[in-house]
Design an enzyme around this catalytic site. Structure first.
Site, PDB file in Angstrom:
ATOM      1  N   LYS A 191       0.842  -1.198   0.000  1.00 40.94           N
ATOM      2  CA  LYS A 191       0.000   0.000   0.000  1.00 40.94           C
ATOM      3  C   LYS A 191       0.886   1.260   0.000  1.00 40.94           C
ATOM      4  CE  LYS A 191      -0.417  -0.241   5.052  1.00 40.94           C
ATOM      5  NZ  LYS A 191      -1.280  -0.706   6.164  1.00 40.94           N
ATOM      6  N   ARG A 251     -10.641  -0.327  14.722  1.00 46.34           N
ATOM      7  CA  ARG A 251     -10.415   0.495  13.548  1.00 46.34           C
ATOM      8  C   ARG A 251     -11.375  -0.030  12.497  1.00 46.34           C
ATOM      9  NH1 ARG A 251      -4.483   1.201  10.805  1.00 46.34           N
ATOM     10  NH2 ARG A 251      -5.017  -0.886  10.071  1.00 46.34           N
ATOM     11  N   MET A 304      12.630  23.627   4.551  1.00 42.57           N
ATOM     12  CA  MET A 304      11.845  22.850   3.590  1.00 42.57           C
ATOM     13  C   MET A 304      12.740  22.166   2.567  1.00 42.57           C
ATOM     14  SD  MET A 304       8.722  24.061   1.109  1.00 42.57           S
ATOM     15  CE  MET A 304       7.715  24.665   2.440  1.00 42.57           C
ATOM     16  N   TYR A 345      17.153  29.267  10.121  1.00 39.08           N
ATOM     17  CA  TYR A 345      15.957  29.959  10.625  1.00 39.08           C
ATOM     18  C   TYR A 345      15.970  30.045  12.144  1.00 39.08           C
ATOM     19  CZ  TYR A 345      13.405  29.801   6.172  1.00 39.08           C
ATOM     20  OH  TYR A 345      12.984  29.994   4.889  1.00 39.08           O
TER      21      TYR A 345
HETATM   22  C1  LIG Z   1      -0.621  -1.777   6.870  1.00 42.18           C
HETATM   23  C2  LIG Z   1      -1.236  -3.069   7.249  1.00 42.18           C
HETATM   24  C3  LIG Z   1      -0.450  -4.233   7.360  1.00 42.18           C
HETATM   25  C4  LIG Z   1       1.062  -4.203   7.293  1.00 42.18           C
HETATM   26  O1  LIG Z   1       1.544  -3.701   8.519  1.00 42.18           O
HETATM   27  P1  LIG Z   1       3.099  -3.550   8.860  1.00 42.18           P
HETATM   28  O2  LIG Z   1       3.119  -3.144  10.275  1.00 42.18           O
HETATM   29  O3  LIG Z   1       3.622  -2.498   7.951  1.00 42.18           O
HETATM   30  O4  LIG Z   1       3.744  -4.861   8.613  1.00 42.18           O
HETATM   31  C5  LIG Z   1      -1.105  -5.431   7.572  1.00 42.18           C
HETATM   32  N1  LIG Z   1      -2.442  -5.476   7.743  1.00 42.18           N
HETATM   33  C6  LIG Z   1      -3.231  -4.373   7.692  1.00 42.18           C
HETATM   34  C7  LIG Z   1      -4.691  -4.499   7.888  1.00 42.18           C
HETATM   35  C8  LIG Z   1      -2.650  -3.123   7.456  1.00 42.18           C
HETATM   36  O5  LIG Z   1      -3.413  -2.027   7.419  1.00 42.18           O
END
Ligand SMILES: *Cc1c(COP(=O)(O)O)cnc(C)c1O
Length: 352
Positions: free
Chosen positions: A36, A129, A295, A247
């Site tokens: 992702k 979640r 930046m 800065y």
């Molecule tokens: C992002 C995610 C993972 C991977 O998690 P890591 O901690 O990066 O290994 C696995 N399962 C779900 C549902 C996630 O959102």
């Protein structure tokens, strides 16, 4: 590309080595890479193609559009691509057109998917979640009608091996799994892989550790370094004693210093460091950051070193470990990774 930009080198062989380590740890469970957010900034397509060559056949993304892009990148390879966002209303057609498998998270999503093909079901076991409650899951099991290939849940505290919630989630997952005897089961992200066999079930879903991030909020020496962020020196200046740098005039030189102004800042993913000691590596040793991260620029102390404009400075990499750089900036390895590739030139080394 002009040579004034930060450069992010992504080592695909290192990603492959980390995949093999995780796969070996997972024993008989399938290892399904999470790519992702463009592979945590490391390139979803490049990562997936490399890991396909290593034998990975199932990949996870978060968004529908990420899944569509990954499908295009993988061409005619028969990979399973699962989408954590699931099936928001109206998404079923696009999911099906791209051959994506939604991770259904709610009753609404189940209704939106109807029976549009194989799916995964996300059950919440304590993170609060995404996912169905245990009661909703029991109802789905009783109703039937879905082709649930995989039952999935996510650990809230996988990065803290001693946390009591891990055990509780593992037990709840074991219980809810009995409701879906035909579905495979997946609980572990990177941290969960390292928690041991009780957490592996049929499939593990590592993300951050593929890209070199330690599973337990710190550097894991068995993982290979994937990302190296470097940037060139734009200018070198002599700063007299008593003068300030940057800065806010936060840093005042206590003695005459030779200072390199480096073409990288927080817009390049170099997060504002809260602990500036050793924030850069140049000519064989750590160099302190002087003053604030801008930046586009940082200033580092190179007193005593030979240097010229154009010389490269390492900001994260083999000499400045990702987890340590993240910790120094008050961030996680995840945040550091996803921000590094935004403006820098990305280049991939290793076999794809
Ligand atoms: C992002 C995610 C993972 C991977 O998690 P890591 O901690 O990066 O290994 C696995 N399962 C779900 C549902 C996630 O959102």
């Amino acid at each position: 590309m002009p040579a004034d930009a930060a450069r992010l080198t992504i080592d695909l062989d290192a990603i492959a080595a980390n995949y093999r380590l995780l796969r070996d740890m997972a024993g008989g469970a399938e290892t399904a890479p999470v790519v992702k957010a463009d592979g945590y900034g490391m390139g979803a397509g490049q990562t997936a193609l490399r890991l396909w060559a290593e034998g990975a056949r199932t990949f996870y993304v978060a968004r529908l559009a990420e899944g569509e892009a990954l499908r295009r990148a993988l061409g005619d390879r028969a990979a399973s691509i699962l989408v954590f966002d699931g099936c928001p209303d109206g998404a079923a057609g696009r999911l099906r057109a791209a051959g994506l498998i939604p991770v259904l998270n709610s009753g609404e999503q189940i209704a939106a998917w109807a029976d549009a093909g194989p799916c995964a079901l996300h059950v919440d076991t304590g993170m609060n979640r995404l996912g169905l409650t245990l009661a909703e899951a029991a109802e789905v099991a009783a109703t039937g009608g879905l082709r649930i290939d995989l039952l999935l849940s996510h650990l809230a505290c996988a990065s803290q091996p001693g946390h009591p919630l891990n055990d509780r989630q593992q037990q709840r997952f074991t219980a809810v799994r009995r409701l879906f005897p035909k579905a495979r089961a997946s609980l572990a992200s990177s941290g969960g892989v390292f928690l041991g066999a009780d957490y592996h079930f049929d499939q593990v879903r590592p993300g951050v550790s593929l890209y070199g991030g330690g599973p337990h909020d710190g550097h894991e020496p068995r993982l290979a370094t994937v990302a190296t962020l470097e940037a060139p020196i734009l200018q070198i200046r002599d700063v007299p004693e008593g003068d300030s740098v940057g800065y806010g005039a936060d840093f005042v030189a206590g003695e005459p210093l030779k200072v390199a102004i480096v073409s990288a800042g927080y817009a390049d993913g170099y997060l504002r460091a809260s602990a500036p000691d050793g924030g850069a590596w140049f000519a064989g040793r750590r160099r302190r950051l002087l003053g604030r991260v801008s930046m586009d620029l940082i200033a580092i102390d190179i007193t005593g070193a030979q240097a010229k404009a154009g010389d490269m400075v390492e900001l994260v990499g083999p000499n400045l470990l990702l987890d340590e750089a993240a910790k120094a900036a008050g961030a996680s390895a995840y945040e550091f990774l996803v921000r590094m590739g935004r403006r820098s030139r990305r280049r991939w080394v290793g076999e794809a």
